[in-house]
Write an enzyme that holds these catalytic residues in place. Structure first.
Site: not given
Length: 766
Positions: A438, A519, A523, A606, A663, A702
């Site tokens: 990513i 989360y 931070c 992104d 779209d 994660h």
């Protein structure tokens, strides 16, 4: 006149909790060490609010991960895979649910309403057993009381908890979660009874789902829940807190008719229509109104004169002794303390208020209502408001003209996506199921040291560039060794995907310590958009060209899209958000053009936060999606067919906006999928046709857990059941910056192996 704070930042002014959590997770410190840091932070927060004169100080808003997971622990609603055997839930079970462990994956994580904060989604079903398994709320109330601070314990309300949950794996998708209300209320009763016994006189239930579009059955659940709790709540003052949007008229009617409730908290910053309901639809006699007039979601100093006027109008409706000045929501969504910003431009600094300053604003407004107005404080505030409105640095006429000229075009590329993909494949010559990542690779201690020393001017620019080039080369070589098809440079020059771009755009300001929790221990430091936005110089071209020169494989140019920059910043509140977004889109468009001119054939823009910004009320969806999707298209509308445009989205519910995603007209979208039990795939099973390239994430970045090649291959097979082979990409859920190389290398090895296994199966089947 009384004052109230809905909630407060948990990480600490220097991110003390973040570092304590990560030290504990790495095995470098003990549970006792972590608890000591947490105890000290809580004591400091309570003292700060007490010293500021706040009457209603919250407790149980502190969390080691998030407040919904805390509620899951309180209810003992632990999924079976974590092998919890009962008793008080400890860190092992708690953090396994949040982060996974070596043998089982984490629970799903998603966005908290329309914020960049995340929560762990409860997994419930008809066989879920509930029991009182975490005494955190009571323990923290007692802890504060021992320090001489009488607090208002805060619980996630029972109805919102269920509405924010999902059916557990293996449970029917349509399982009525609200049918569990009678099962969880006995635990709530136990908690309330213990709080009463400990001496609590107030209790706050956060029921933010009341701002959503709720049908009559869901509204009836609120009536039923609080009627059932009425006997145990007797003798307590009960506050039901809402935030983030207007409370619809029917919800307002339901809420204000709850006989067990003493007070109602409303967000009057984002919920201006609720103000109209209070003044026109009536307010129940004898009840308290907690008026959220100080913005808990932004960093601008409150316009005290305007807020005081609003409060005075409310005072005439609800009565002087029943009006409480409050924040619009928890202050956890803003930075901690402006005092820590010693390098921030003095003019801009005068326009701001972080959490600590907002506490003071709330107290100042309460005192002003009580006839104790601090004239000097109000005068300084008025001067700062006037300074911001008149400052020449806020306005750029050239930028405003360019943004105004966007009207009248939808800014689509001239060729349909199928034809573009054919042209790109001829140039890129990728295999089926192409692999990629990513964007980011692990941010090592050494890499952070280099960036820190460069910013502190302890190393020269030449030394910095050399170090970053070495890191890029290492990441490129690793990807080549792993045989990844489309490479990234790993973003070693970036601490944060939004901050990096904001630092190079005009109209942005930056903090040194303006950290906000996203989360767990993660931070972010949102930039501040104070004026019109433009791009003075190229931002990423040098690094992208450098990385491409190191390999013959395609190298992605990595950009953050305009909607994500907007949604992950503290945005100016003196013009509509869409106007600021269009300005950012034009700046990114220039960068896209320069990357293409520099020979970059694959450009990723992104839009991780596009879904996050979706308004909470359905009536407002179409307008937001129109300008948000349009902003993305502006960035790449002039790019040739042979240049492949990627985008990335993560950790939200995308199914309800899939047509808007289509779209956007990107050539390839990579999107979070694995942690949400492949929920994304259901939209394709239901018949939605997607013709562009798509890479639903094959593993959760994660979590430290490393998936096997077989597990990833199984995920790919599930994707191929609903997606065409020629459009499917293979990639992780998100960027790898939070992981370690000891986790990344085996995980990516298994990912590539899985893709090759499926390719081999296809080849042998021919």
């Amino acid at each position: 006149m009384a004052s109230h704070i809905v909630g407060y930042p948990r990480m600490g002014p220097k991110r003390e909790l973040k570092f304590a959590l990560e030290s504990f997770w790495d095995g470098k410190s003990t549970a006792e060490d972590l608890e000591k840091v947490a105890t000290d932070l809580r004591a400091s927060i309570w003292k700060q609010m007490a010293d500021a004169g706040i009457k209603y100080i919250p407790s149980n808003t502190f969390s080691y991960y998030d407040q919904v997971l805390d509620t899951t622990a309180m209810l003992g609603a632990v999924p079976e895979r974590y092998s919890w055997t009962g008793g008080e839930i400890g860190f092992d079970t708690y953090f396994s649910m949040a982060r996974g462990n070596a043998t089982v994956p984490a629970m799903e994580m998603t966005k908290w309403f329309d914020t960049n904060y995340h929560f762990i989604v409860p997994e419930l079903g008809p066989n879920t057993k509930f029991s009182y398994a975490s005494h955190k709320a009571v323990n923290e109330y007692k802890e504060a009381k021992a320090l001489g601070v009488d607090t208002v314990p805060v619980l996630v309300g029972p109805v919102s908890y269920l509405l924010l949950s999902k059916p557990a794996k293996g449970v029917e998708k349509g399982f009525p979660l609200l049918s569990l209300l009678s099962s969880i209320l006995p635990v709530y009763k136990e908690v309330i009874a213990e709080l009463k016994a400990a001496g609590a006189s107030w209790i706050q239930f956060d029921e933010p789902t009341l701002v959503l579009d709720l049908d009559s059955d869901k509204l009836a659940a609120f009536s039923a829940a609080y009627a059932e709790l009425e006997s145990v709540l007797s003798g307590l003052n009960v506050l039901v807190e809402t935030y983030f949007a207007d409370v619809p008229a029917e919800s307002y009617k339901t809420l204000t008719s709850l006989s067990s409730v003493t007070a109602y908290g409303f967000d009057l910053v984002r919920g201006t229509q609720t103000l109209g309901l209070v003044t026109s639809a009536g307010f129940p006699a004898g009840k308290y109104l907690f008026a959220g007039v100080v913005d808990g979601r932004n960093i601008w100093a409150d316009d005290l004169a305007t807020s005081l006027s609003t409060l005075q109008s409310l005072e005439a409706v609800v009565g002087k002794d029943k009006l409480v000045v409050s924040t619009s929501c928890s202050l956890m969504h803003t930075a901690v303390d402006l005092v820590n910003e010693t390098k921030l431009d003095s003019e801009i600094k005068s326009w701001l208020a972080f959490a600590a300053q907002k506490v003071v604003e709330v107290d100042a407004l309460a005192k002003a209502l009580a006839g104790q107005k601090d004239e000097a404080y109000f005068a300084a505030n008025a001067a700062a408001q006037a300074s911001r409105k008149s400052s020449p640095r806020v306005t750029n006429e050239e930028v405003q003209k360019a943004a105004a000229a966007l009207k009248g075009s939808d800014h689509r590329r001239g060729t349909n996506v199928s034809a573009r993909l054919d042209a790109q494949q001829k140039k890129l010559n990728l295999p089926i199921l192409p692999t990629t990542t990513i964007g980011s690779f692990p941010q090592t201690v050494e890499l952070r040291r280099v960036r820190r020393e460069y910013k502190a001017k302890k190393i020269s620019e030449e030394e910095y560039v050399t170090a970053i080039k070495e890191e890029i080369n290492k990441v490129v070589k690793l990807q080549e060794e792993l045989d990844i098809d489309v490479l990234v440079h790993g973003e070693p020059e970036r601490n944060d995907m939004v901050e990096y771009f904001g630092e190079q755009l005009s109209g942005f300001a930056f903090t040194a310590n303006g950290w906000v929790q996203s989360y767990g221990s993660r931070c972010v430091k949102p930039p501040i958009i104070y004026g019109d936005v433009s791009r003075p110089n190229p931002m990423t071209v040098f690094w992208s060209k450098t990385a491409q020169s190191m390999t013959s494989r395609p190298m992605k140019g990595m950009l953050t899209g305009p909607v994500t920059i907007l949604n992950w910043s503290f945005v100016r509140n003196d013009q509509p958000r869409f106007e600021t977004c269009y300005q950012i889109a034009l700046a990114i468009k220039k960068e896209v053009g320069d990357l293409k001119a520099g020979g970059i054939q694959v450009i990723q823009i992104d839009e991780a936060a596009l879904r996050e910004g979706l308004p909470l009320r359905k009536a407002e969806h179409a307008f937001y999606l129109d300008w948000a999707v349009h902003s993305f298209r502006i960035t790449n509308c002039e790019i040739q067919d042979t240049t492949q445009i990627h985008t990335h989205m993560c950790y939200s519910n995308f199914n309800d906006i899939i047509h808007s995603i289509i779209d956007m007209d990107a050539d390839v979208i990579t999107i979070e999928n694995s942690r949400s039990d492949e929920k994304l795939l259901s939209v394709f099973r239901e018949g939605v046709k997607y013709g562009a390239g798509i890479g639903p994430g094959v593993y959760d970045i994660h979590s430290p857990r490393i998936p096997s090649a077989e597990e990833i291959a199984d995920r790919i097979d599930k994707m191929l059941a609903v997606l065409d082979t020629n459009i499917l990409w293979v990639n992780p859920d998100c960027g790898l910056k939070t992981r370690k190389y000891t986790e990344v290398k085996p995980a990516l090895t298994n990912m590539v192996s899985a893709a090759k296994l499926i390719r081999t199966q296809f080849a042998s089947a021919k």
